[in-house]
Design an enzyme around this catalytic site. Structure first.
Site, short mmCIF file in Angstrom:
data_model
loop_
_atom_site.label_atom_id
_atom_site.label_comp_id
_atom_site.label_asym_id
_atom_site.label_seq_id
_atom_site.Cartn_x
_atom_site.Cartn_y
_atom_site.Cartn_z
N PHE A 62 0.80 -1.23 0.00
CA PHE A 62 0.00 0.00 0.00
C PHE A 62 0.83 1.28 0.00
O PHE A 62 0.43 2.29 0.63
CB PHE A 62 -0.98 0.01 1.20
CG PHE A 62 -1.65 -1.32 1.43
CD1 PHE A 62 -2.25 -1.99 0.39
CD2 PHE A 62 -1.65 -1.91 2.69
CE1 PHE A 62 -2.85 -3.23 0.58
CE2 PHE A 62 -2.24 -3.15 2.89
CZ PHE A 62 -2.84 -3.81 1.84
N CYS A 63 1.96 1.28 -0.70
CA CYS A 63 2.80 2.50 -0.76
C CYS A 63 3.12 3.02 0.63
O CYS A 63 3.24 4.23 0.85
CB CYS A 63 2.14 3.59 -1.59
SG CYS A 63 1.96 3.16 -3.31
#
Ligand SMILES: Cc1ncc(COP(=O)(O)O)c(C=O)c1O
Length: 468
Positions: free
Chosen positions: A385-386
């Site tokens: 998720f970055c």
């Protein structure tokens, strides 16, 4: 000239009144009737449960954009009626966003492409010797833009109070000179809400400034820049039900006004003249236009303003009450499956928005997410998720590992290298959440009905993979 048109275009409310705000109807969004094929046969309506990545457009936003589209014209550069109308629409949208964020007199609202763009803009305008303080738990958009500044990465706190104490300590030991704290309002991984007001107070106590990454907070909660006492706020249209390519950086004007323009070009400059020595002299705007060179994305900006009005008219009290009911439903549902572990930094009682990440014992997360999609028509996200450092901390995985999906199925007891995220918001019907909880239970109990393979890093159903 345009005010009557604008009022007409933004006056219809899409909210539904009910006795109990928690039971209000979802706001109408695009795609609510879209059906998708199941690998096991047949079709279902798509359950979009990846709002944290990009939320569907509000129907109201779409309608406002469609009503404006025939009147589309250039902004700040045209004598024609539609150019003037579009310019008014653009500047009125700036006022709408300023009101939505509770901006103070003198604050600027700069339109950008996204939160990432907004934070990179801020990174470009901070004074040269600025020290930046950022928690390692941030999204990469908050973690990475400060390349030229002196950055201190703060360790992941395990309580909101520890976050404030950690920041306090770090700022107390800083050198003289300008300092900036960058903090997220709500985590894109755990959905947990950060103690923004307290962090802002700590920053200001030590003479530092603070920017709030509201990418995940603004779609779920009111964000009031004056009340939170933050110096800047950044958010993205596409997470706020306005997916037309615009974002916002709002807040103090001084650093923005004093820095070189983020982009050099038309619109940012008031006057350009050749010098006797052959060069050019440029008189740059000192307003938000300084950092908005090029033809502005009037549709994207108007869409954000329309979304702001729609959310305000629906009422955040209602939106929050309704979303919290869905959060409880998902949390209770996941808690009833012992193989599921919900990821959390601050613990079970932490206030959170409609964003939850989890792992399932014995499953590779990519495999699980692929089965939710292929067999149940549910769109979630899997991965890191970055926010690689945060997810690795929560998973307890090696910070050096590449974070690839690995084999489609993990051995029982094997540690997951990535997680599954479910996220929802103002347009989510109860049925989507219930289908999700039911699917998790069924997959864990009975396993996938199809077989899957990894293709170009993604877990996908095998063409002839029926397993039962
Ligand atoms: C907390 C947070 N900050 C920043 C961003 C970056 O937003 P964008 O991709 O719209 O620039 C995201 C996107 O997921 C996010 O969740």
């Amino acid at each position: 000239m345009t005010s009557a048109y604008l009022n007409a275009a933004t006056s219809q409310s899409s909210s539904t009144t009910t006795e109990d705000p928690a039971c209000a109807a979802p706001l109408p969004v695009l795609g609510r009737d879209v059906t998708v094929p199941l690998v096991t046969g047949g079709e279902v309506t798509y359950a979009a449960l990846d709002y944290a990545a990009s939320a569907p457009a509000l129907q109201r936003v779409w309608d406002d954009v469609a009503a404006y589209a025939p009147y589309y014209g250039s902004v700040h550069r045209g004598a024609g009626y539609l150019s003037q109308l579009s310019t008014d629409l653009f500047e009125n949208s700036r006022r709408t966003v300023a009101e939505f964020l509770g901006c103070r007199p003198g604050d600027q609202v700069v339109f950008t492409r996204s939160t990432t763009d907004s934070l990179n803009l801020l990174a470009a305008v901070v004074p040269a010797d600025t020290q930046v303080f950022v928690f390692e738990t941030e999204h990469h958009a908050s973690l990475l833009p400060w390349r030229d500044a002196r950055v201190t990465y703060l360790n992941a706190p395990r309580t909101p109070a520890e976050a404030v104490a950690t920041l306090d300590r770090a700022l107390a030991g800083r050198e003289q000179g300008p300092a900036l704290v960058c903090v997220t309002g709500a985590s894109n991984v755990t959905g947990e809400i950060w103690p923004v007001r307290e962090l802002a107070a700590a920053a200001h106590r030590h003479g530092a400034r603070i920017v709030l990454d509201a990418a995940q907070l603004a779609p779920h909660h009111p964000v009031d820049i004056a009340e939170l006492d933050v110096d800047w706020v950044a958010f993205s249209g596409h997470k706020l039900y306005a997916p037309f390519g615009s974002g916002v950086l709002a807040g103090r004007a001084d650093w923005l006004r004093e820095a070189e323009p983020y982009l050099a070009g038309g619109g940012a400059s008031r006057k350009v003249a050749r010098r006797a020595d052959g060069g050019v002299d440029v008189d740059w705007h000192t307003t938000a236009a300084r950092h908005e060179a090029g033809s502005p994305n009037v549709i994207g900006v108007y869409a954000i303003a329309s979304a702001c009005k729609a959310l305000e008219e629906a009422g955040f009290d209602t939106l929050v009450a309704r979303e919290q009911r869905l959060v409880r439903r998902v949390r209770d549902g996941l808690a009833s499956v012992p193989e599921v572990r919900v990821l959390s930094l601050f613990g079970d009682d932490a206030p959170r928005v409609g964003v939850l990440s989890f792992v399932v014992e014995g499953w590779n997360s990519s495999h699980f997410a692929a089965a939710l999609s292929a067999e149940y028509g549910i769109g979630v996200r899997d991965g890191l998720f970055c926010a690689h450092p945060l997810v690795r901390t929560l998973l307890g995985s090696d910070p050096q590992d590449p974070g690839e999906c690995g084999a489609p199925e993990a051995e029982p007891g094997e540690r997951s290298l990535n997680a599954i995220r479910v996220s929802f918001g103002a347009g989510t019907p109860d049925e989507h959440v219930d289908r999700f909880v039911g699917a998790v239970r069924e997959l864990v109990r009975e396993g996938a009905r199809w077989s899957y393979r990894t293709e170009e890093g993604r877990c996908v159903p095998d063409r002839d993979g029926e397993t039962v």
